[in-house]
Motif scaffolding. Sequence first.
Motif, PDB file in Angstrom:
ATOM      1  N   PHE A  17      74.990  68.653  12.547  1.00 45.71           N
ATOM      2  CA  PHE A  17      75.679  69.939  12.475  1.00 45.71           C
ATOM      3  C   PHE A  17      75.725  70.630  13.834  1.00 45.71           C
ATOM      4  CE2 PHE A  17      75.044  70.108   7.738  1.00 45.71           C
ATOM      5  CZ  PHE A  17      76.370  70.336   7.425  1.00 45.71           C
ATOM      6  N   ALA A  18      74.634  70.542  14.604  1.00 47.48           N
ATOM      7  CA  ALA A  18      74.599  71.206  15.910  1.00 47.48           C
ATOM      8  C   ALA A  18      75.593  70.589  16.876  1.00 47.48           C
ATOM      9  CB  ALA A  18      73.181  71.131  16.481  1.00 47.48           C
ATOM     10  N   LEU A  19      75.666  69.267  16.891  1.00 47.90           N
ATOM     11  CA  LEU A  19      76.667  68.613  17.742  1.00 47.90           C
ATOM     12  C   LEU A  19      78.070  69.033  17.337  1.00 47.90           C
ATOM     13  CD1 LEU A  19      75.091  65.044  17.931  1.00 47.90           C
ATOM     14  CD2 LEU A  19      75.431  66.614  19.858  1.00 47.90           C
ATOM     15  N   GLN A  20      78.304  69.141  16.046  1.00 48.64           N
ATOM     16  CA  GLN A  20      79.601  69.591  15.538  1.00 48.64           C
ATOM     17  C   GLN A  20      79.876  71.028  15.944  1.00 48.64           C
ATOM     18  OE1 GLN A  20      80.596  68.987  11.229  1.00 48.64           O
ATOM     19  NE2 GLN A  20      80.557  71.215  11.161  1.00 48.64           N
ATOM     20  N   MET A  73      82.720  70.932  18.924  1.00 47.98           N
ATOM     21  CA  MET A  73      84.039  70.599  18.391  1.00 47.98           C
ATOM     22  C   MET A  73      85.148  71.475  18.959  1.00 47.98           C
ATOM     23  SD  MET A  73      83.827  67.853  16.902  1.00 47.98           S
ATOM     24  CE  MET A  73      85.590  67.854  16.601  1.00 47.98           C
ATOM     25  N   SER A  74      84.883  72.765  19.208  1.00 53.10           N
ATOM     26  CA  SER A  74      85.917  73.583  19.857  1.00 53.10           C
ATOM     27  C   SER A  74      86.225  73.027  21.239  1.00 53.10           C
ATOM     28  CB  SER A  74      85.458  75.042  19.946  1.00 53.10           C
ATOM     29  OG  SER A  74      85.505  75.671  18.683  1.00 53.10           O
ATOM     30  N   ARG A  75      85.187  72.591  21.935  1.00 54.01           N
ATOM     31  CA  ARG A  75      85.369  71.982  23.257  1.00 54.01           C
ATOM     32  C   ARG A  75      86.194  70.700  23.152  1.00 54.01           C
ATOM     33  NH1 ARG A  75      80.242  70.072  27.020  1.00 54.01           N
ATOM     34  NH2 ARG A  75      81.413  69.411  28.881  1.00 54.01           N
ATOM     35  N   VAL A  76      85.875  69.850  22.172  1.00 55.40           N
ATOM     36  CA  VAL A  76      86.615  68.605  21.981  1.00 55.40           C
ATOM     37  C   VAL A  76      88.077  68.900  21.666  1.00 55.40           C
ATOM     38  CG1 VAL A  76      86.886  66.589  20.472  1.00 55.40           C
ATOM     39  CG2 VAL A  76      84.612  67.234  21.303  1.00 55.40           C
ATOM     40  N   LEU A 130      92.073  73.836  12.863  1.00 56.64           N
ATOM     41  CA  LEU A 130      91.411  72.542  13.015  1.00 56.64           C
ATOM     42  C   LEU A 130      90.013  72.554  12.408  1.00 56.64           C
ATOM     43  CD1 LEU A 130      92.557  71.809  16.674  1.00 56.64           C
ATOM     44  CD2 LEU A 130      93.268  70.557  14.621  1.00 56.64           C
ATOM     45  N   TRP A 131      89.351  73.696  12.482  1.00 57.75           N
ATOM     46  CA  TRP A 131      88.001  73.818  11.944  1.00 57.75           C
ATOM     47  C   TRP A 131      87.987  73.923  10.416  1.00 57.75           C
ATOM     48  CZ3 TRP A 131      82.864  73.970  13.403  1.00 57.75           C
ATOM     49  CH2 TRP A 131      82.594  73.835  14.766  1.00 57.75           C
ATOM     50  N   ALA A 153      90.492  63.357  15.771  1.00 59.32           N
ATOM     51  CA  ALA A 153      89.288  64.175  15.896  1.00 59.32           C
ATOM     52  C   ALA A 153      89.121  65.086  14.682  1.00 59.32           C
ATOM     53  CB  ALA A 153      89.342  65.009  17.177  1.00 59.32           C
ATOM     54  N   ALA A 154      90.237  65.669  14.209  1.00 57.88           N
ATOM     55  CA  ALA A 154      90.165  66.516  13.015  1.00 57.88           C
ATOM     56  C   ALA A 154      89.752  65.703  11.798  1.00 57.88           C
ATOM     57  CB  ALA A 154      91.519  67.190  12.776  1.00 57.88           C
TER      58      ALA A 154
END
Length: 510
Positions: free
Chosen positions: A30-33, A37-40, A54-55, A114-115
């Motif tokens: 969850f932390a990596l996400q 994810m906004s950065r990705v 996208l989120w 990615a989504a």
Amino acid sequence: MTQALREKPRQNFAGLWNISFGFFGIQIGFALQNSNMSRVFQTLGSSIDDLPALWVAAPLTGLLVQPIIGHLSDRTWNRLGRRRPYFLTGAILSAIALFLMPLSPAFGAPLLFAAAMLWMLDASLNISMEPFRAFVGDMLHADQHAAGYAVQTAFIGAGAVVGSIFPWLLEQAGVSNVAPDGGIPDTVKLSFWGGSLALFSAVMWTIVTTKEYSPDEQAAFASGEVDPPTQPVRALASKSYVGSTLWVVAGLLAVLAVDALRLEKEVLLLGALLIAYGFLSAIGISLAKRGRTANMLSSIVGDFSGMPEVMKRLALVQFFSWSALFIMWINTTPIVTQYVFGSTDTASVAYNEGANWVNVLFTVYNGVAAIAALALLPAMSRRLGQVMTHSICLALGAAGFLMFFFVRDAGALLLAEVGIGIAWASILAMPYAILASNLPQAKLGIYMGLFNVFVVVPQLLVATVMGSIMQAYFPGEPVWTMLFAAASWLIAALAMQRVKAAIPSEKSHA
């Protein structure tokens, strides 16, 4: 059966550790996400205005998955047990999604891929996470629920620290933190791949080191419960279709409002979900009226409409608590990179330094949460009660969000994360400890899954409605979202005071 076997044995610290250690790995995922994810998405070409859409995959999957998994896990028993089959399934799928996510640029439609991986990752994490919530209630005596969820929260915080700090540590070790336009930096790639291994290993630890109580033992432990588990489903047969009709009407109004009020198209998804639930609840009621109460749909609809009073009151608190959290996860990276580091160019050194600083900020609030869960919350709850403790912690978190609106110094934002971290610890521990001690033990899985609706719905609202508000009134100025976040936690703190009357132990202290 002896009296000793009619009560759950008390667990020592090693037992508490083993029961919740798998959550350490889940929270790394969850932390990596949450922190990357906004950065990705921005790196792959998404604009700030498109981030909420996208989120939306993340909360939507939780809304669909958790009630179903909760219902099924209450009724599962095989060689692995009751909850552990779901731990394993979710861990395998989550590890695969984490491994594939950084490879998005290699596919023909990288942003879409990615989504899709975010959708898969969140669904898989939810498959493991919901049973872990119920697992604590399954395994612990009522007087250890608070301690059990405190330990679980500590592991959540520790896992989030590891997941959040990965990219920054790798940069300090000399790994490249910048990639060409459309490329994922090596710091992010290695973080996701390392997280994949860590998640799977941690969940396997809990699976190997714990043994669940059998259905007969669980039935004996729950022998003193007053309400039979099937009561909410039977009560569904007496309900009218008015409520279902209102859900459909609300959904139709949301759909019509998109063109009438020029809202973002993501609001259509919210309307579709409301309409879908209206029809599904009508079908569930119809089946119950015909005596068919053993199906999953009627069970879920019946349990949702027949929630215990304490759960209903906590639902409002959760709604506003998680609205603010989702605002934070979506907008912290754009806010810090734009206002503190002065860049919106995802290929620039300044933007990527700011994005890595967000990982540090998230590390701090999660680290504070891990410490607060064990050192602060137990003392506060013993002295003030769980209700007042949660209200105070939410107020401290609101002050942290306000700092993001006014402060433009990267170091000073660390102080804001202290307040947010204390609130985060309380959000992860207090509501679940209250629920586990006041819900039927035979239905912990489904009730924990349904409680997640009030975690997911506010996230869907943020993902659909917040974009329209920001586009209309604050275009290109994401910092204003932090005022919404602060207000949400203040409302949650006030709403928590309504919970006191529904908790017998809190009533006795009043």
